[in-house]
Design an enzyme around this catalytic site. Structure first.
Site, PDB file in Angstrom:
ATOM      1  CD  GLU A  72      10.482  69.800  79.923  1.00  0.00           C
ATOM      2  OE1 GLU A  72      10.927  69.660  78.753  1.00  0.00           O
ATOM      3  OE2 GLU A  72      10.302  68.846  80.709  1.00  0.00           O
TER       4      GLU A  72
ATOM      5  CG  PHE B 136      17.798  60.012  87.970  1.00  0.00           C
ATOM      6  CD1 PHE B 136      18.349  59.716  86.730  1.00  0.00           C
ATOM      7  CD2 PHE B 136      16.420  60.149  88.078  1.00  0.00           C
ATOM      8  CE1 PHE B 136      17.538  59.556  85.615  1.00  0.00           C
ATOM      9  CE2 PHE B 136      15.599  59.988  86.972  1.00  0.00           C
ATOM     10  CZ  PHE B 136      16.161  59.690  85.721  1.00  0.00           C
ATOM     11  CD  GLN B 137      14.969  63.106  85.444  1.00  0.00           C
ATOM     12  OE1 GLN B 137      14.058  63.313  86.222  1.00  0.00           O
ATOM     13  NE2 GLN B 137      14.773  62.838  84.159  1.00  0.00           N
TER      14      GLN B 137
ATOM     15  CE  LYS C  54       9.237  63.089  94.361  1.00  0.00           C
ATOM     16  NZ  LYS C  54       9.477  61.910  93.534  1.00  0.00           N
TER      17      LYS C  54
ATOM     18  CG  MET D   8      18.503  87.078  58.957  1.00  0.00           C
ATOM     19  SD  MET D   8      18.198  88.484  57.862  1.00  0.00           S
ATOM     20  CE  MET D   8      16.788  89.248  58.664  1.00  0.00           C
TER      21      MET D   8
HETATM   22  C1  LIG Z   1      17.687  79.104  68.099  1.00  0.00           C
HETATM   23  C2  LIG Z   1      18.349  79.844  67.000  1.00  0.00           C
HETATM   24  N1  LIG Z   1      19.289  79.237  66.254  1.00  0.00           N
HETATM   25  C3  LIG Z   1      19.900  79.894  65.256  1.00  0.00           C
HETATM   26  C4  LIG Z   1      19.595  81.191  64.987  1.00  0.00           C
HETATM   27  C5  LIG Z   1      20.305  81.945  63.874  1.00  0.00           C
HETATM   28  N2  LIG Z   1      19.363  82.365  62.840  1.00  0.00           N
HETATM   29  C6  LIG Z   1      18.844  83.592  62.768  1.00  0.00           C
HETATM   30  S1  LIG Z   1      17.773  83.799  61.535  1.00  0.00           S
HETATM   31  C7  LIG Z   1      18.001  82.219  60.999  1.00  0.00           C
HETATM   32  C8  LIG Z   1      17.275  81.705  59.799  1.00  0.00           C
HETATM   33  C9  LIG Z   1      15.836  81.566  60.052  1.00  0.00           C
HETATM   34  O1  LIG Z   1      15.289  80.822  59.003  1.00  0.00           O
HETATM   35  P1  LIG Z   1      13.734  80.691  58.804  1.00  0.00           P
HETATM   36  O2  LIG Z   1      13.072  80.397  60.078  1.00  0.00           O
HETATM   37  O3  LIG Z   1      13.484  79.750  57.705  1.00  0.00           O
HETATM   38  O4  LIG Z   1      13.298  82.159  58.422  1.00  0.00           O
HETATM   39  P2  LIG Z   1      13.655  83.073  57.174  1.00  0.00           P
HETATM   40  O5  LIG Z   1      14.885  83.855  57.557  1.00  0.00           O
HETATM   41  O6  LIG Z   1      13.889  82.185  56.001  1.00  0.00           O
HETATM   42  O7  LIG Z   1      12.476  83.950  57.023  1.00  0.00           O
HETATM   43  C10 LIG Z   1      18.931  81.561  61.812  1.00  0.00           C
HETATM   44  C11 LIG Z   1      19.394  80.191  61.602  1.00  0.00           C
HETATM   45  C12 LIG Z   1      18.629  81.798  65.810  1.00  0.00           C
HETATM   46  N3  LIG Z   1      18.281  83.067  65.674  1.00  0.00           N
HETATM   47  N4  LIG Z   1      18.008  81.094  66.786  1.00  0.00           N
END
Ligand SMILES: Cc1ncc(C[n+]2csc(CCOP(=O)(O)OP(=O)(O)O)c2C)c(N)n1
Length: 583
Positions: A73, A135-136, A185, A497
């Site tokens: 979803e 349920f759900q 529903k 990042m």
């Molecule tokens: C759903 C979610 N969980 C955690 C984060 C925190 N977060 C921001 S950037 C990042 C790293 C992203 O890593 P990657 O996709 O490998 O990209 P890169 O920064 O290496 O280019 C994280 C964990 C987020 N933005 N979204």
């Protein structure tokens, strides 16, 4: 004819008459789909379950609406969001009750933060089961109230057509955003007459604000007096379709233009007055220009903290003109000396008229000179290296191969910022990213929505090796629906990042950001029926991109890039815009 036969015939025709009367009445599921058709909905992204089976049963018969079965979803809601961003029309997603509905929550919040029109339809347990931990069952209207413009629970089938009509109106008018319709529903099988109300009666909802002429006059005066103006464009410019007016304002005044992440595409990157993005990972020259400006013209922006850095020092020498459709934005984060509530396109048209009437003839030569010097002194740059692929280089090559004509979607992380910095956008609605919520896993499903909206376009999802795993199940949807999406993974084997923040601000303690244990992305592509290519040398980057862009098949390009590369410049969180690292 015997009396018995005659009686039977009469009974039969009475039944037929009753049936005919009943047939003028439609079931809730039929009303829903008819109403969606009336709203011009062409595609729904969704996932079935117990509570919405009657709607799916109706979809089985419907010819006018395409349904895309996603694999999760969350994929459905981001795909609907991507479709909305690409078309400006509301995206529609459909989920069942309980877990189906809660799986939409991140995507709804994502659309809310970025002001994207969306109608999310959820199944719900029957009215009599509500409130019994059935349920759900999940209180999805309660859960989503803070992240939607409105959340409806349909309690009477006779209200359904009106509610759908209202939902689309709310999603698309004023500041766009998501609206949820929770449909028990039993309502989907009950019958009512189908009446689509031509007029809407929403007395408390007045999204249109008259542009205040006196404020426009003040804005024009402030512009005529400015010595160091900067125009700052946000996603609101794109939502309002105001790019032409923005270009006209820039041309008339000669003022430099910067943009927020959500505003990318509103103004052509190649334009000589363009400063690129401002803020945490904005260009040094945009940050310096805003820092030294004496007038900041904010258009459809919300002055997010990633833009402003330390609020008390943000554009502290500047008068601020702030135009936004949402009056609640004016003065929320940054004091607006000239606040203007209203549609950016309309407000800019008025402003342009007044400026032209007054004879706008600004002398910005020394300001432009200063900015040009900053551009020369602090360009975006990275160290080129002979044998390791630099992530920025991949983006530059995507830009060259697609001549800036591609539709770019991103995930979230370093790759997202490099895409914003190094991809040269020329048109609105061609760069799609999760700005406000920063949702990893947004890009791949959003790319499906974008590609559905523009079947002929070349679509690239620029991804990190972390983000791509958050909704990688959607490769199945992509391949099944023959969507030729290209995924460019900038694979640095890290949650890059976060690793960057750990390196710069947490003493290089790389706690749980090493992505060892990744799948083999080439095999993953093949497992789903897409094409996978691993690219390890700089000279192989371009041919791989050319192959993918030209092919009608979905591609996963696994670019093995420099693990240690960081995104610069960087304004550390809470610092002032002139306190950049690595400029
Ligand atoms: C759903 C979610 N969980 C955690 C984060 C925190 N977060 C921001 S950037 C990042 C790293 C992203 O890593 P990657 O996709 O490998 O990209 P890169 O920064 O290496 O280019 C994280 C964990 C987020 N933005 N979204």
């Amino acid at each position: 004819m015997s009396s018995a036969v005659l009686e039977e015939l009469q009974v039969r025709s009475r039944d037929d008459v009753n049936k005919a009367i009943k047939e003028e009445h439609l079931t809730g599921a039929q009303i829903l789909l008819k109403a969606l058709e009336k709203e011009g909905v062409e595609v729904i992204f969704g996932y079935p379950g117990g509570a919405n089976i009657p709607i799916y049963d109706e979809l089985y018969r419907t010819k006018n609406i395409t349904h895309i079965l996603t694999r999760h979803e969350q994929g459905a809601v981001h795909a609907a969001d991507g479709y909305a961003r690409a078309t400006g029309k509301p995206g529609v997603c459909l989920a069942t009750s309980g877990p189906g509905a809660t799986n939409l929550v991140t995507g709804i919040a994502n659309a809310y933060m970025d002001s994207i029109p969306l109608v999310a339809i959820t199944g719900q347990v029957a009215l009599g089961l509500l409130g019994r931990d059935s349920f759900q069952e999940a209180d999805i209207t309660g859960i989503t109230t803070p992240i939607t413009k409105y959340s409806y629970l349909v309690k009477d089938v006779r209200d359904l057509a009106r509610i759908v009509h209202e939902a689309f109106h709310l999603a698309t008018t004023g500041r766009p955003g998501p609206v949820l319709i929770d449909l028990p529903k039993d309502i989907t099988v009950q019958k009512a007459e189908f009446k689509y109300p031509p007029e809407l009666d929403l007395p408390g909802y007045k999204p249109r604000t008259m542009i205040n002429a006196a404020q426009i006059g003040k804005a024009a005066q402030a512009i005529l007096e400015a010595k160091r103006p900067v125009i700052f464009a946000g996603g609101g410019v794109i939502n309002a379709g105001a790019s032409k007016e923005l270009l006209a304002l820039a041309t008339l005044t000669g003022a430099p233009v910067t943009y927020s992440l959500m505003g990318k595409g509103a103004f052509p990157d190649a334009h000589p007055q363009c400063l690129g993005m401002v803020g945490m990972h904005g260009t040094a020259y945009a940050n310096y220009a805003v820092w030294e400006s004496d007038l900041l013209i904010g258009l459809g922006v919300r002055f997010d903290d990633r833009v402003t850095g330390k609020l008390s020092t943000f554009a502290s020498q500047a008068k601020v003109i702030h135009i936004d459709i949402d009056p609640a934005e004016l003065g929320k984060n940054v004091v607006a000396h000239v606040p203007i509530a209203g549609d950016v396109k309309e407000a800019l048209s008025e402003l342009l008229k007044v400026l032209k009437a007054k004879g706008c003839n600004l002398d910005l030569a020394s300001w432009r000179q200063k900015i040009d010097n900053w551009k020369r002194e602090y360009p975006l740059r990275y160290e080129k290296s002979g044998n390791v692929i630099k992530p920025q280089y991949v983006i530059e090559q995507i830009n060259e191969v697609t001549k800036g004509e591609a539709y770019i979607v991103t995930e979230v992380g370093q790759h997202q910022m490099w895409a914003a910095q190094y991809y040269q956008s020329s048109k609105p609605r061609t760069f799609f990213t999760s700005g406000g919520l920063g949702t990893m896993g947004f890009g791949l499903p959003a790319a499906m929505g974008v590609q559905m909206a523009h079947p002929e376009a070349v679509v690239f999802n620029i991804a990190g090796d972390g983000s791509i795993q958050m909704n990688s199940q959607e490769f199945a949807t992509i391949v099944h629906n023959k969507l030729p999406i290209n995924v460019a993974i900038l694979n640095n084997h890290y949650l890059g990042m976060v690793r960057q923040w750990q390196e710069l601000f947490f003493g290089k303690r790389y706690s749980h950001t090493d992505m060892t244990g990744q799948p083999d992305f080439v095999k993953l592509a093949e497992a789903y029926g897409a094409v996978g290519l691993r690219v390890e040398k700089p000279e192989d980057v371009r041919p791989a991109l050319e192959e993918a862009a030209a092919s009608p098949r979905a591609y996963i390009l696994d670019f093995v890039v420099d693990e240690s590369e960081n995104v610069f410049p960087m304004v550390p969180a809470g610092a002032s815009l002139n306190e950049m690292l690595g400029r």
